[in-house]
Motif scaffolding. Structure first.
Motif, PDB file in Angstrom:
ATOM      1  N   ALA A 142      99.964 -45.783  97.304  1.00  0.00           N
ATOM      2  CA  ALA A 142     101.159 -45.493  96.502  1.00  0.00           C
ATOM      3  C   ALA A 142     100.869 -45.398  95.007  1.00  0.00           C
ATOM      4  N   ASP A 143      99.577 -45.462  94.631  1.00  0.00           N
ATOM      5  CA  ASP A 143      99.220 -45.179  93.237  1.00  0.00           C
ATOM      6  C   ASP A 143      98.974 -43.679  93.153  1.00  0.00           C
ATOM      7  N   THR A 144     100.063 -42.930  93.081  1.00  0.00           N
ATOM      8  CA  THR A 144      99.972 -41.465  93.171  1.00  0.00           C
ATOM      9  C   THR A 144      99.759 -40.804  91.815  1.00  0.00           C
ATOM     10  N   PHE A 145      99.724 -41.602  90.748  1.00  0.00           N
ATOM     11  CA  PHE A 145      99.596 -41.022  89.407  1.00  0.00           C
ATOM     12  C   PHE A 145      98.141 -40.922  88.958  1.00  0.00           C
ATOM     13  N   ARG A 146      97.258 -41.664  89.618  1.00  0.00           N
ATOM     14  CA  ARG A 146      95.830 -41.555  89.286  1.00  0.00           C
ATOM     15  C   ARG A 146      95.184 -40.719  90.377  1.00  0.00           C
ATOM     16  N   ALA A 147      94.717 -39.552  89.993  1.00  0.00           N
ATOM     17  CA  ALA A 147      94.265 -38.550  90.965  1.00  0.00           C
ATOM     18  C   ALA A 147      93.230 -39.092  91.943  1.00  0.00           C
ATOM     19  N   ALA A 148      92.287 -39.905  91.446  1.00  0.00           N
ATOM     20  CA  ALA A 148      91.186 -40.345  92.309  1.00  0.00           C
ATOM     21  C   ALA A 148      91.545 -41.555  93.167  1.00  0.00           C
ATOM     22  N   ALA A 149      92.700 -42.169  92.901  1.00  0.00           N
ATOM     23  CA  ALA A 149      93.032 -43.423  93.601  1.00  0.00           C
ATOM     24  C   ALA A 149      93.129 -43.224  95.104  1.00  0.00           C
ATOM     25  N   GLY A 150      93.795 -42.141  95.523  1.00  0.00           N
ATOM     26  CA  GLY A 150      93.969 -41.874  96.950  1.00  0.00           C
ATOM     27  C   GLY A 150      92.645 -41.667  97.659  1.00  0.00           C
ATOM     28  N   GLU A 151      91.764 -40.866  97.020  1.00  0.00           N
ATOM     29  CA  GLU A 151      90.440 -40.610  97.625  1.00  0.00           C
ATOM     30  C   GLU A 151      89.631 -41.900  97.723  1.00  0.00           C
ATOM     31  N   GLN A 152      89.699 -42.684  96.647  1.00  0.00           N
ATOM     32  CA  GLN A 152      88.948 -43.944  96.602  1.00  0.00           C
ATOM     33  C   GLN A 152      89.439 -44.893  97.699  1.00  0.00           C
ATOM     34  N   LEU A 153      90.763 -44.968  97.865  1.00  0.00           N
ATOM     35  CA  LEU A 153      91.326 -45.867  98.866  1.00  0.00           C
ATOM     36  C   LEU A 153      91.022 -45.369 100.280  1.00  0.00           C
ATOM     37  N   THR A 154      90.992 -44.054 100.457  1.00  0.00           N
ATOM     38  CA  THR A 154      90.642 -43.487 101.774  1.00  0.00           C
ATOM     39  C   THR A 154      89.226 -43.884 102.164  1.00  0.00           C
ATOM     40  N   GLU A 155      88.322 -43.880 101.178  1.00  0.00           N
ATOM     41  CA  GLU A 155      86.946 -44.322 101.445  1.00  0.00           C
ATOM     42  C   GLU A 155      86.921 -45.770 101.916  1.00  0.00           C
ATOM     43  N   TRP A 156      87.673 -46.617 101.222  1.00  0.00           N
ATOM     44  CA  TRP A 156      87.728 -48.034 101.597  1.00  0.00           C
ATOM     45  C   TRP A 156      88.366 -48.210 102.973  1.00  0.00           C
ATOM     46  N   ALA A 157      89.403 -47.414 103.259  1.00  0.00           N
ATOM     47  CA  ALA A 157      90.066 -47.494 104.570  1.00  0.00           C
ATOM     48  C   ALA A 157      89.078 -47.155 105.682  1.00  0.00           C
ATOM     49  N   ASN A 158      88.287 -46.114 105.445  1.00  0.00           N
ATOM     50  CA  ASN A 158      87.269 -45.726 106.437  1.00  0.00           C
ATOM     51  C   ASN A 158      86.232 -46.834 106.601  1.00  0.00           C
ATOM     52  N   ARG A 159      85.817 -47.415 105.490  1.00  0.00           N
ATOM     53  CA  ARG A 159      84.813 -48.471 105.527  1.00  0.00           C
ATOM     54  C   ARG A 159      85.340 -49.708 106.282  1.00  0.00           C
TER      55      ARG A 159
END
Length: 318
Positions: A142-159
């Motif tokens: 839900a941190d949709t204002f920082r462009a890289a936040a979603g990608e970064q969190l997706t990496e952690w979710a996968n990990r």
């Protein structure tokens, strides 16, 4: 588990090296350099505590209580004050609650913090830790204002091997939370862990955003226990304390995650936060790996700060 805790204590001792060099070396020189306990002795101690980011209020209390103890016990030798000082610092860090209730109930954990403090990384690490406890975790990006936040969190979710619910960059964070709540209920998740924005430079917007999120949670997920954690960068010292204060004004903050303690001489800020805000530090980070984010134990922290041998304090992390 005991081995992991012992390993973390060693990493904590190592991670607090800069803070220890900043604070404890100064204390030792005072304890050994003064032949008597007088006002100059207390002033020197006070200066080191303040320079170590322990904070004015906490420092004042520590020195006042130390003077009282010294007087009541008729202590004459400065070196005899060391353990008293350690005990006073620990006492300053006592807070009403350090429970982790969200681990025991169906919960929503909102994690807020300004950019650059390690918020998204902390959310990812926490997801991994909860998953390792056997919990079903869903992440909300839900941190949709920082462009890289979603990608970064997706990496952690996968990990971590957990599901993630996200939205487009710039989307309304509350709408992401709404979708994530629906997913959490449908999949019978134990913990919904939400990475939310924290733009303190515009507190009005942040307040409105959090209000919307809280309203959705109250309406759509009333039976879930709500935990709100603020992530602070330990390297920023008094700025971290100021941030915690500001977030506490706009959100019902129930705990702190203090990151990057391994790279700073300002680790004393952990004392200031618990003493001045009465908000528990619940997790600290002293490195990059998932295991370097651990539950905070005030006594173990002070023991590590003063490099008190763990064998002398076998219960410090138990």
């Amino acid at each position: 588990m005991a081995e992991e805790k012992k390993g973390f204590f060693k990493r904590l001792v190592s991670g607090l090296t800069k803070t220890r060099d900043n604070i404890v070396a100064g204390f030792d020189s005072i304890f050994s350099g003064f032949s008597s306990i007088d006002e100059d002795f207390y002033e020197e101690l006070e200066e080191i505590l303040i320079m170590g980011d322990i904070g004015i209020n906490a420092t004042t209390s520590i020195i006042e209580n130390l003077k009282k103890e010294v007087s009541e016990r008729h202590i004459k030798e400065p070196m005899e004050c060391k353990q008293l000082l350690i005990n006073e610092i620990k006492d300053q860090m006592r807070v009403d609650s350090t429970e982790y209730e969200f681990e025991n109930r169906r919960s929503v954990v909102l994690v807020i913090g300004v950019n650059g403090v390690g918020k998204t990384t902390s959310v990812g690490k926490l997801a991994g830790k909860l998953k390792d406890q056997g919990k079903k975790v869903i992440l909300a990006a839900a941190d949709t204002f920082r462009a890289a936040a979603g990608e970064q969190l997706t990496e952690w979710a996968n990990r971590a091997g957990v599901e993630i619910i996200g939205g487009q960059a710039g989307a309304d964070p509350a709408s992401v939370i709404y979708d994530a709540v629906a997913a959490a209920k449908a999949r019978n998740a134990d913990v919904l862990l939400c990475d939310t924005a924290g733009r303190l430079h515009n507190k009005k917007n942040l307040m409105e955003e959090l209000r919307k999120i809280y309203r959705i949670l109250e309406r759509e997920y009333p039976d879930a226990y709500l935990e709100t954690l603020v992530v602070l960068d330990g390297t920023t010292g008094q700025n971290a304390l100021a941030q915690a204060r500001q977030f506490a004004e706009v959100a019902n903050v129930s705990g702190i995650i203090l990151t990057k303690l391994d790279g700073t001489a300002k680790g004393g800020i952990a004392v200031a936060i618990q003493s001045e805000l009465d908000i528990p530090v619940k997790y600290i980070g002293v490195g990059e790996s998932i295991d370097d984010l651990q539950k905070f134990d005030a006594d173990a922290f002070v023991n590590a700060l003063f490099d008190v041998d763990h064998k002398e304090n076998p219960d410090a992390q138990d």
